[in-house]
Write a protein that holds these residues in place. Structure first.
Motif, PDB file in Angstrom:
ATOM      1  N   ILE A 324       0.911  -1.117  -0.159  1.00 63.28           N
ATOM      2  CA  ILE A 324       0.276   0.126   0.361  1.00 63.28           C
ATOM      3  C   ILE A 324       1.221   1.322  -0.169  1.00 63.28           C
ATOM      4  O   ILE A 324       1.691   1.226   1.021  1.00 63.28           O
ATOM      5  CB  ILE A 324      -1.259  -0.106   1.304  1.00 63.28           C
ATOM      6  CG1 ILE A 324      -1.676  -1.338   0.902  1.00 63.28           C
ATOM      7  CG2 ILE A 324      -1.543   1.597   1.124  1.00 63.28           C
ATOM      8  CD1 ILE A 324      -2.902  -1.364   2.685  1.00 63.28           C
ATOM      9  N   TYR A 346      -8.178   6.736  -3.564  1.00 63.50           N
ATOM     10  CA  TYR A 346      -8.624   6.364  -2.474  1.00 63.50           C
ATOM     11  C   TYR A 346      -8.499   6.891  -0.678  1.00 63.50           C
ATOM     12  O   TYR A 346      -7.299   7.075  -0.648  1.00 63.50           O
ATOM     13  CB  TYR A 346      -8.748   4.558  -2.092  1.00 63.50           C
ATOM     14  CG  TYR A 346      -9.475   4.293  -3.657  1.00 63.50           C
ATOM     15  CD1 TYR A 346     -10.676   3.887  -3.845  1.00 63.50           C
ATOM     16  CD2 TYR A 346      -8.378   3.741  -4.122  1.00 63.50           C
ATOM     17  CE1 TYR A 346     -10.779   3.325  -4.848  1.00 63.50           C
ATOM     18  CE2 TYR A 346      -8.752   2.969  -5.759  1.00 63.50           C
ATOM     19  CZ  TYR A 346     -10.140   2.805  -6.062  1.00 63.50           C
ATOM     20  OH  TYR A 346     -10.289   2.756  -6.960  1.00 63.50           O
ATOM     21  N   ILE A 349      -7.302   2.505   2.576  1.00 67.32           N
ATOM     22  CA  ILE A 349      -7.114   1.359   1.919  1.00 67.32           C
ATOM     23  C   ILE A 349      -7.193   0.433   3.336  1.00 67.32           C
ATOM     24  O   ILE A 349      -5.330   0.242   3.450  1.00 67.32           O
ATOM     25  CB  ILE A 349      -5.891   0.669   0.846  1.00 67.32           C
ATOM     26  CG1 ILE A 349      -6.105   1.650  -0.124  1.00 67.32           C
ATOM     27  CG2 ILE A 349      -6.072  -0.839   0.224  1.00 67.32           C
ATOM     28  CD1 ILE A 349      -5.655   1.085  -1.684  1.00 67.32           C
ATOM     29  N   THR A 359      -8.719  -6.054  -3.031  1.00 67.03           N
ATOM     30  CA  THR A 359      -9.168  -5.012  -1.542  1.00 67.03           C
ATOM     31  C   THR A 359     -10.064  -4.085  -1.104  1.00 67.03           C
ATOM     32  O   THR A 359     -10.773  -3.824  -1.965  1.00 67.03           O
ATOM     33  CB  THR A 359      -7.264  -4.588  -2.369  1.00 67.03           C
ATOM     34  OG1 THR A 359      -7.100  -3.523  -1.024  1.00 67.03           O
ATOM     35  CG2 THR A 359      -8.372  -3.451  -3.253  1.00 67.03           C
ATOM     36  N   VAL A 361     -11.566  -1.232   0.216  1.00 63.57           N
ATOM     37  CA  VAL A 361     -11.242   0.663  -0.262  1.00 63.57           C
ATOM     38  C   VAL A 361     -12.544   1.796   0.271  1.00 63.57           C
ATOM     39  O   VAL A 361     -13.707   0.953   0.652  1.00 63.57           O
ATOM     40  CB  VAL A 361     -10.944   0.893  -1.659  1.00 63.57           C
ATOM     41  CG1 VAL A 361      -9.692   0.197  -1.959  1.00 63.57           C
ATOM     42  CG2 VAL A 361     -11.897   0.432  -2.589  1.00 63.57           C
TER      43      VAL A 361
END
Length: 376
Positions: A324, A346, A349, A359, A361
């Motif tokens: 990330i 985003y 996360i 994932t 988010v």
């Protein structure tokens, strides 16, 4: 069914299940038994104070104490003539003498009032005709004992360390090594009484025990020493963290960090503001003066360095090929090549799952799950 559904409590003790027939009474007693892991009954639930040794057990019933072999057959008891004869000769008449440990043909017998003797069933004698006080068990057959506020060590029926230390602590390694203390100085001895590391340190951490290494502290600085007293890392660091998953040692001086291997070889100099590691991906993520780099390694050598874009605020450690990132306050994901696999757009996360290729988010205060555009 391994153990029948008829017991008050069941506890896993090593390679055996200890079963209780009922709860503790007002004297903290109950009837106990043993099953092995295959469900075979070794001892019926009629005994008190079961102690598990090396393929042997001790247990008491009706004021007598017994030693059993691994099949549950009685081999010795406190009623044996040479024991009773010795107790009478010493004018000792304990109400309930009890075996508390056994290794081979040598057993530790508790008499009363914190007094113990060592029984040699092969020689049919009380070892040394001696009563010990303040005995505590470090490992099977290995005991500490006290004389005039000093502690010594008994191993397999022999006094391997005289009562000369202020304190002896089990260092780990199944009772093979011990931290010893005198006048607030610490060292290491073996269970055979050999002084491995001299008593010159402010403290020695046993919880860093791995590959025969221990962490030593002197004048508020830390280093790593092997059990044969070789200096692996000098005692100059503010902190040391032995990473058990990667077999590397993370060190710090002030607010700077570095990495060494277990042999004392330096992989990363102590110049970085932050270091994280992914052992499965064999990569360090390092930060220095707002620059973030990926340092790939093989065994104990750095093989490749990849510098990431300077507009990244942060990069977290890799998890099976993905990490990330944070860029301009937004979050995304990159791969080991530094390629963006999820754009940094985003708000947050939370985590990603490589098995489901998804994932979690957050964006504009709403949540979603996105599949990752990457092949695994």
């Amino acid at each position: 069914m391994i153990v029948p559904v008829k017991y008050y409590s069941i506890y896993l003790k090593g390679n055996y299940f200890e079963v209780w027939a009922r709860g503790l009474d007002e004297d903290y007693n109950t009837e106990m038994g043993l099953y092995n892991l295959r469900g075979k009954k070794i001892l019926p639930a009629i005994y008190r104070d079961i102690n598990i040794g090396e393929n042997q057990f001790t247990a008491s019933i009706d004021g007598n104490s017994y030693i059993f072999n691994k099949k549950g057959k009685k081999t010795h008891s406190t009623n044996e003539p040479f024991i009773k004869k010795w107790l009478i000769s010493q004018k000792i008449f304990p109400k309930e003498p009890e075996f508390t440990d056994v290794k081979g043909h040598i057993a530790l017998l508790y008499l009363e009032k914190e007094r113990y003797v060592l029984v040699d069933f092969k020689a049919k004698k009380i070892i040394g005709n001696k009563i010990y006080k303040g005995v505590h068990k470090h490992a099977v057959g290995v005991y500490g004992y006290h004389v005039n506020d000093k502690e010594g060590l008994i191993n397999n029926g022999k006094e391997v360390i005289p009562p000369t230390y202020d304190n002896i602590t089990d260092w780990g390694k199944n009772g093979s090594y011990f931290t010893v203390e005198n006048k607030k100085r610490y060292g290491i001895v073996s269970k055979d009484g050999k002084l491995m590391i001299p008593l010159k340190y402010d403290f020695i951490y046993s919880n860093q025990a791995r590959n025969n290494l221990c962490e030593a502290i002197l004048d508020k600085k830390r280093g790593l020493i092997s059990l044969d007293n070789k200096m692996i890392l000098p005692v100059v660091f503010d902190d040391i963290d032995v990473d058990k998953s990667s077999e590397f040692v993370f060190v710090s001086k002030g607010k700077k960090y570095g990495v060494y291997d277990y042999q004392g070889n330096m992989l990363l100099d102590v110049i970085y503001d932050d270091i994280s590691i992914s052992p499965t991906d064999q990569v360090f993520t390092v930060k220095k003066d707002k620059e973030i780099q990926l340092k790939f390694y093989k065994r104990n050598k750095i093989t490749k360095t990849l510098t990431l874009p300077k507009n990244y605020d942060n990069v977290w450690e890799f998890n099976q090929g993905l990490a990330i990132i944070k860029k301009s306050g937004k979050y995304g994901i990159i791969n080991l090549k530094g390629e963006v696999v999820l754009a940094a757009k985003y708000d947050f996360i939370k985590d990603f799952d490589n098995r489901s290729k998804a994932t979690w988010v957050t964006r504009n205060k709403v949540y979603g799950i996105l599949s990752l555009p990457i092949k695994f």
